[in-house]
Design a protein around this motif. Structure first.
Motif, short mmCIF file in Angstrom:
data_model
loop_
_atom_site.label_atom_id
_atom_site.label_comp_id
_atom_site.label_asym_id
_atom_site.label_seq_id
_atom_site.Cartn_x
_atom_site.Cartn_y
_atom_site.Cartn_z
N THR A 1 0.86 -1.32 0.15
CA THR A 1 0.14 -0.07 -0.08
C THR A 1 0.86 1.36 -0.02
O THR A 1 1.90 1.28 0.91
CB THR A 1 -0.86 -0.08 1.13
OG1 THR A 1 -1.78 -1.18 1.16
CG2 THR A 1 -1.81 1.25 1.27
N MET A 2 0.52 2.21 -0.80
CA MET A 2 0.98 3.54 -0.90
C MET A 2 -0.06 4.62 -0.82
O MET A 2 -1.01 3.92 -1.11
CB MET A 2 1.95 3.61 -2.11
CG MET A 2 2.98 2.75 -2.20
SD MET A 2 4.29 3.09 -3.68
CE MET A 2 4.76 4.60 -3.04
N GLY A 3 0.69 5.66 -0.32
CA GLY A 3 -0.70 6.81 -0.10
C GLY A 3 -0.02 8.09 -0.12
O GLY A 3 0.93 8.54 -0.11
N TRP A 4 -1.30 8.89 -0.03
CA TRP A 4 -0.86 10.34 0.07
C TRP A 4 -1.55 10.87 1.30
O TRP A 4 -2.45 10.53 1.77
CB TRP A 4 -1.33 10.95 -1.03
CG TRP A 4 -0.76 10.97 -2.07
CD1 TRP A 4 -1.04 10.37 -3.38
CD2 TRP A 4 0.50 11.81 -2.69
NE1 TRP A 4 -0.10 10.61 -4.39
CE2 TRP A 4 0.76 11.18 -4.00
CE3 TRP A 4 1.24 12.87 -2.37
CZ2 TRP A 4 1.80 11.92 -4.62
CZ3 TRP A 4 2.22 13.49 -2.87
CH2 TRP A 4 2.56 12.59 -4.20
N TYR A 5 -0.74 11.82 2.19
CA TYR A 5 -1.05 12.44 3.44
C TYR A 5 -1.07 13.86 3.14
O TYR A 5 -0.17 14.29 2.25
CB TYR A 5 -0.54 11.82 4.58
CG TYR A 5 -0.70 10.47 4.79
CD1 TYR A 5 -0.15 9.38 3.62
CD2 TYR A 5 -1.74 9.73 5.78
CE1 TYR A 5 -0.43 7.99 4.01
CE2 TYR A 5 -1.92 8.46 5.95
CZ TYR A 5 -1.07 7.73 5.16
OH TYR A 5 -1.49 6.35 5.43
N ARG A 6 -1.62 14.75 4.21
CA ARG A 6 -1.19 16.09 4.00
C ARG A 6 -1.34 16.52 5.46
O ARG A 6 -2.04 15.98 6.47
CB ARG A 6 -2.56 16.73 3.33
CG ARG A 6 -3.73 16.56 3.78
CD ARG A 6 -4.69 17.10 2.81
NE ARG A 6 -6.07 17.32 3.31
CZ ARG A 6 -7.23 17.71 2.37
NH1 ARG A 6 -7.04 17.83 1.25
NH2 ARG A 6 -8.36 17.68 3.01
N GLN A 7 -0.78 17.64 5.85
CA GLN A 7 -0.46 18.40 6.88
C GLN A 7 -0.50 19.87 6.92
O GLN A 7 0.00 20.53 6.01
CB GLN A 7 0.71 17.90 7.75
CG GLN A 7 0.76 18.31 9.01
CD GLN A 7 1.98 17.49 9.65
OE1 GLN A 7 3.13 17.47 9.03
NE2 GLN A 7 2.10 17.49 11.01
N THR A 8 -1.21 20.61 7.88
CA THR A 8 -1.19 21.94 7.92
C THR A 8 -0.77 22.27 9.05
O THR A 8 -0.56 21.59 10.00
CB THR A 8 -2.77 22.70 7.58
OG1 THR A 8 -3.49 22.03 8.87
CG2 THR A 8 -3.12 22.35 6.26
N PRO A 9 -0.17 23.79 9.31
CA PRO A 9 0.52 24.17 10.51
C PRO A 9 -0.26 24.03 11.63
O PRO A 9 -1.42 24.23 11.63
CB PRO A 9 0.95 25.56 10.30
CG PRO A 9 1.11 25.68 8.96
CD PRO A 9 0.19 24.66 8.35
N GLY A 10 0.24 23.09 12.80
CA GLY A 10 -0.33 22.89 14.17
C GLY A 10 -1.38 21.79 13.86
O GLY A 10 -2.20 21.51 14.84
#
Length: 113
Positions: A33-42
């Protein structure tokens, strides 16, 4: 054992589209499995979408119907087509493979209103 390099981020207006790509190299024969994740500050990094080697996909509710994850096993790439982008999609997007827990360096996506 696995290296991941993302590309394709940038600045786009709301309603627009972007395509992210992740190129994998190294010991890939065990990677499923491969994937995409995301992150915003805090905030914590969150799942966007995953895809298994056989093509099974999973999406966060917030992106269903707008984002499409795809995979080319022959080229060792995973892509994320993002349509109808919203300002709340702005984040650093990371590629990940789940066998060894490898993360890419991230690519910034900014959606202006």
């Amino acid at each position: 054992q696995v290296q991941l390099v993302e590309s394709g981020g940038g600045l786009v207006q709301a309603g627009g589209s972007l395509r992210l790509s992740c190129a994998a190299s190294g010991s890939l024969f065990r990677v499923n499995t491969m994937g995409w994740y995301r992150q915003t500050p805090g905030k914590q990094r969150e799942l966007v979408a995953t895809i298994s080697r056989d093509g099974s996909t999973n999406y966060a509710d917030s992106v269903k119907g707008r984002f499409t994850i795809s995979r080319d096993n022959a080229k060792n790439t995973v892509s994320l087509q993002m349509n109808s982008l919203k300002p709340e999609d702005s984040a650093v997007y990371y590629c990940r493979e789940n066998t060894y827990g490898t993360w890419g360096q991230g690519t910034q996506v900014t959606v202006s209103s």
